[in-house]
Motif scaffolding. Structure first.
Motif, PDB file in Angstrom:
ATOM      1  N   PHE A 109      40.741  38.842  29.670  1.00 26.33           N
ATOM      2  CA  PHE A 109      40.351  38.205  30.929  1.00 26.33           C
ATOM      3  C   PHE A 109      40.892  38.975  32.120  1.00 26.33           C
ATOM      4  O   PHE A 109      40.159  39.277  33.063  1.00 26.33           O
ATOM      5  CB  PHE A 109      40.833  36.749  30.977  1.00 26.33           C
ATOM      6  CG  PHE A 109      40.729  36.157  32.350  1.00 26.33           C
ATOM      7  CD1 PHE A 109      39.503  35.808  32.887  1.00 26.33           C
ATOM      8  CD2 PHE A 109      41.863  35.973  33.132  1.00 26.33           C
ATOM      9  CE1 PHE A 109      39.392  35.277  34.172  1.00 26.33           C
ATOM     10  CE2 PHE A 109      41.783  35.444  34.416  1.00 26.33           C
ATOM     11  CZ  PHE A 109      40.540  35.097  34.924  1.00 26.33           C
ATOM     12  N   PHE A 110      42.179  39.290  32.104  1.00 25.93           N
ATOM     13  CA  PHE A 110      42.764  39.995  33.242  1.00 25.93           C
ATOM     14  C   PHE A 110      42.187  41.396  33.390  1.00 25.93           C
ATOM     15  O   PHE A 110      41.947  41.852  34.513  1.00 25.93           O
ATOM     16  CB  PHE A 110      44.292  40.003  33.166  1.00 25.93           C
ATOM     17  CG  PHE A 110      44.881  38.673  33.568  1.00 25.93           C
ATOM     18  CD1 PHE A 110      44.819  38.239  34.884  1.00 25.93           C
ATOM     19  CD2 PHE A 110      45.474  37.849  32.634  1.00 25.93           C
ATOM     20  CE1 PHE A 110      45.334  37.009  35.263  1.00 25.93           C
ATOM     21  CE2 PHE A 110      45.993  36.615  33.010  1.00 25.93           C
ATOM     22  CZ  PHE A 110      45.919  36.197  34.324  1.00 25.93           C
ATOM     23  N   ALA A 111      41.932  42.057  32.274  1.00 29.05           N
ATOM     24  CA  ALA A 111      41.312  43.384  32.350  1.00 29.05           C
ATOM     25  C   ALA A 111      39.918  43.288  32.963  1.00 29.05           C
ATOM     26  O   ALA A 111      39.541  44.094  33.825  1.00 29.05           O
ATOM     27  CB  ALA A 111      41.248  44.016  30.956  1.00 29.05           C
ATOM     28  N   LYS A 112      39.166  42.288  32.550  1.00 27.68           N
ATOM     29  CA  LYS A 112      37.804  42.082  33.071  1.00 27.68           C
ATOM     30  C   LYS A 112      37.828  41.716  34.557  1.00 27.68           C
ATOM     31  O   LYS A 112      37.039  42.228  35.349  1.00 27.68           O
ATOM     32  CB  LYS A 112      37.138  40.955  32.269  1.00 27.68           C
ATOM     33  CG  LYS A 112      35.699  40.684  32.599  1.00 27.68           C
ATOM     34  CD  LYS A 112      35.274  39.398  31.870  1.00 27.68           C
ATOM     35  CE  LYS A 112      34.056  39.523  31.079  1.00 27.68           C
ATOM     36  NZ  LYS A 112      33.660  38.250  30.443  1.00 27.68           N
ATOM     37  N   ALA A 113      38.753  40.854  34.933  1.00 25.91           N
ATOM     38  CA  ALA A 113      38.827  40.394  36.326  1.00 25.91           C
ATOM     39  C   ALA A 113      39.193  41.528  37.282  1.00 25.91           C
ATOM     40  O   ALA A 113      38.761  41.522  38.436  1.00 25.91           O
ATOM     41  CB  ALA A 113      39.832  39.248  36.444  1.00 25.91           C
ATOM     42  N   LEU A 114      39.966  42.481  36.808  1.00 26.08           N
ATOM     43  CA  LEU A 114      40.434  43.561  37.681  1.00 26.08           C
ATOM     44  C   LEU A 114      39.734  44.896  37.417  1.00 26.08           C
ATOM     45  O   LEU A 114      40.059  45.902  38.060  1.00 26.08           O
ATOM     46  CB  LEU A 114      41.952  43.728  37.542  1.00 26.08           C
ATOM     47  CG  LEU A 114      42.783  42.500  37.919  1.00 26.08           C
ATOM     48  CD1 LEU A 114      44.251  42.729  37.619  1.00 26.08           C
ATOM     49  CD2 LEU A 114      42.577  42.128  39.367  1.00 26.08           C
ATOM     50  N   ALA A 115      38.773  44.903  36.509  1.00 24.19           N
ATOM     51  CA  ALA A 115      38.082  46.151  36.143  1.00 24.19           C
ATOM     52  C   ALA A 115      37.450  46.802  37.363  1.00 24.19           C
ATOM     53  O   ALA A 115      36.808  46.145  38.188  1.00 24.19           O
ATOM     54  CB  ALA A 115      37.010  45.871  35.087  1.00 24.19           C
ATOM     55  N   GLY A 116      37.642  48.102  37.484  1.00 26.18           N
ATOM     56  CA  GLY A 116      37.010  48.865  38.553  1.00 26.18           C
ATOM     57  C   GLY A 116      37.710  48.806  39.893  1.00 26.18           C
ATOM     58  O   GLY A 116      37.307  49.495  40.821  1.00 26.18           O
ATOM     59  N   LEU A 117      38.740  47.986  40.014  1.00 28.87           N
ATOM     60  CA  LEU A 117      39.472  47.931  41.276  1.00 28.87           C
ATOM     61  C   LEU A 117      40.448  49.098  41.356  1.00 28.87           C
ATOM     62  O   LEU A 117      41.058  49.479  40.360  1.00 28.87           O
ATOM     63  CB  LEU A 117      40.220  46.604  41.413  1.00 28.87           C
ATOM     64  CG  LEU A 117      39.355  45.350  41.503  1.00 28.87           C
ATOM     65  CD1 LEU A 117      40.234  44.107  41.575  1.00 28.87           C
ATOM     66  CD2 LEU A 117      38.429  45.414  42.706  1.00 28.87           C
ATOM     67  N   ASP A 118      40.581  49.638  42.546  1.00 30.32           N
ATOM     68  CA  ASP A 118      41.507  50.735  42.787  1.00 30.32           C
ATOM     69  C   ASP A 118      42.937  50.222  42.590  1.00 30.32           C
ATOM     70  O   ASP A 118      43.342  49.262  43.254  1.00 30.32           O
ATOM     71  CB  ASP A 118      41.304  51.242  44.217  1.00 30.32           C
ATOM     72  CG  ASP A 118      42.237  52.382  44.598  1.00 30.32           C
ATOM     73  OD1 ASP A 118      43.215  52.652  43.868  1.00 30.32           O
ATOM     74  OD2 ASP A 118      41.978  52.995  45.647  1.00 30.32           O
ATOM     75  N   PRO A 119      43.724  50.834  41.695  1.00 33.08           N
ATOM     76  CA  PRO A 119      45.096  50.370  41.461  1.00 33.08           C
ATOM     77  C   PRO A 119      45.946  50.334  42.733  1.00 33.08           C
ATOM     78  O   PRO A 119      46.794  49.447  42.880  1.00 33.08           O
ATOM     79  CB  PRO A 119      45.661  51.391  40.461  1.00 33.08           C
ATOM     80  CG  PRO A 119      44.454  51.932  39.754  1.00 33.08           C
ATOM     81  CD  PRO A 119      43.352  51.936  40.787  1.00 33.08           C
ATOM     82  N   ALA A 120      45.719  51.245  43.649  1.00 33.70           N
ATOM     83  CA  ALA A 120      46.480  51.229  44.905  1.00 33.70           C
ATOM     84  C   ALA A 120      46.126  49.998  45.730  1.00 33.70           C
ATOM     85  O   ALA A 120      47.009  49.368  46.336  1.00 33.70           O
ATOM     86  CB  ALA A 120      46.214  52.503  45.706  1.00 33.70           C
ATOM     87  N   GLN A 121      44.840  49.635  45.756  1.00 32.68           N
ATOM     88  CA  GLN A 121      44.439  48.434  46.493  1.00 32.68           C
ATOM     89  C   GLN A 121      44.992  47.178  45.831  1.00 32.68           C
ATOM     90  O   GLN A 121      45.382  46.228  46.507  1.00 32.68           O
ATOM     91  CB  GLN A 121      42.917  48.352  46.585  1.00 32.68           C
ATOM     92  CG  GLN A 121      42.309  49.361  47.534  1.00 32.68           C
ATOM     93  CD  GLN A 121      40.802  49.217  47.603  1.00 32.68           C
ATOM     94  OE1 GLN A 121      40.134  49.046  46.589  1.00 32.68           O
ATOM     95  NE2 GLN A 121      40.279  49.280  48.818  1.00 32.68           N
ATOM     96  N   VAL A 122      45.016  47.159  44.500  1.00 30.64           N
ATOM     97  CA  VAL A 122      45.587  46.017  43.780  1.00 30.64           C
ATOM     98  C   VAL A 122      47.062  45.870  44.140  1.00 30.64           C
ATOM     99  O   VAL A 122      47.544  44.772  44.393  1.00 30.64           O
ATOM    100  CB  VAL A 122      45.382  46.159  42.256  1.00 30.64           C
ATOM    101  CG1 VAL A 122      46.149  45.079  41.495  1.00 30.64           C
ATOM    102  CG2 VAL A 122      43.895  46.099  41.910  1.00 30.64           C
ATOM    103  N   ALA A 123      47.782  46.977  44.187  1.00 30.40           N
ATOM    104  CA  ALA A 123      49.206  46.939  44.539  1.00 30.40           C
ATOM    105  C   ALA A 123      49.398  46.423  45.963  1.00 30.40           C
ATOM    106  O   ALA A 123      50.309  45.624  46.224  1.00 30.40           O
ATOM    107  CB  ALA A 123      49.830  48.322  44.372  1.00 30.40           C
ATOM    108  N   ILE A 124      48.552  46.865  46.882  1.00 36.58           N
ATOM    109  CA  ILE A 124      48.644  46.394  48.267  1.00 36.58           C
ATOM    110  C   ILE A 124      48.351  44.895  48.335  1.00 36.58           C
ATOM    111  O   ILE A 124      49.073  44.140  48.995  1.00 36.58           O
ATOM    112  CB  ILE A 124      47.691  47.189  49.180  1.00 36.58           C
ATOM    113  CG1 ILE A 124      48.192  48.623  49.334  1.00 36.58           C
ATOM    114  CG2 ILE A 124      47.547  46.513  50.544  1.00 36.58           C
ATOM    115  CD1 ILE A 124      47.183  49.567  49.969  1.00 36.58           C
ATOM    116  N   ALA A 125      47.311  44.463  47.651  1.00 37.42           N
ATOM    117  CA  ALA A 125      46.960  43.034  47.652  1.00 37.42           C
ATOM    118  C   ALA A 125      48.101  42.205  47.079  1.00 37.42           C
ATOM    119  O   ALA A 125      48.443  41.143  47.623  1.00 37.42           O
ATOM    120  CB  ALA A 125      45.674  42.802  46.855  1.00 37.42           C
TER     121      ALA A 125
END
Length: 148
Positions: A109-125
Motif C-alpha cells: 500500500f505505501f509503495a503504491k501510494a508513493l510510487a513515482g513521487l520524487d524522494p526529495a519532494q517526499v522528504a520536504i513534504a
C-alpha cells in the motif's frame, strides 16, 4: 501567503480521510486499529496509558478500541500487579498472526501510494507536515507556536 497556508491546513483533513479509507481498502484493517496492534507488536506489552501516549490517541478512544479487540481475541488485558490503577495489554497469538499476515499488504500500500513521487519532494513534504504538527501541538497545549 495566507491563502496558501490556509489551503495547506485545509488539505490535511481530506488527505487524512483518503489515507485512512485507502489503507483499510488495501490492507483490510482500519488504520487506528492497525497502529495500536503494530505498537503492541513492537512493544510486546504496554499499559494503556503508555499506548495512548505513544500513539497520541485519546485514552477514551483507545479504551473503545481495546474492548473491541479484546472481544475479537486480538489482545489480552490484565491489571498491572504492581499498580492496580493500570491496565496492561499485549497481543494474543491470533492478534500477532493477523498483523504479520497483513504486513505485505501494508508495505505494498505505501509503495503504491508513493510510487513515482520524487524522494526529495517526499522528504520536504514530511518535514513540512512534521513542523505543522509540532506547531499545532504547541497551540493546543497553550504554548506559543514559534517559527524556526
Amino acid at each position: 501567503m495566507i491563502d496558501g497556508e490556509r489551503n495547506l491546513l485545509q488539505q490535511i483533513g481530506p488527505t487524512s480521510r483518503a489515507l485512512y479509507a485507502a489503507f483499510e481498502t488495501e490492507v483490510g484493517h482500519a488504520m487506528p486499529r492497525w497502529r495500536i496492534l503494530q505498537a503492541l507488536l513492537d512493544m510486546k506489552e504496554a499499559t494503556q496509558k503508555e499506548l495512548a501516549h505513544r500513539l497520541l490517541i485519546d485514552p477514551g478512544a483507545l479504551t473503545r478500541h481495546m474492548k473491541q479487540m479484546e472481544a475479537e481475541q486480538l489482545i489480552s488485558r490484565h491489571t498491572d500487579p504492581q499498580d492496580n490503577r493500570l491496565t496492561r495489554v499485549q497481543l494474543t497469538a491470533s492478534g500477532t498472526a493477523m498483523i504479520m499476515a497483513a504486513q505485505p499488504q501494508r508495505h505494498a500500500f505505501f509503495a503504491k501510494a508513493l510510487a513515482g513521487l520524487d524522494p526529495a519532494q517526499v522528504a520536504i513534504a514530511q518535514a513540512v507536515l512534521s513542523e505543522v504538527e509540532a506547531r499545532l501541538r504547541d497551540i493546543s497545549a497553550g504554548r506559543p507556536a514559534t517559527p524556526d
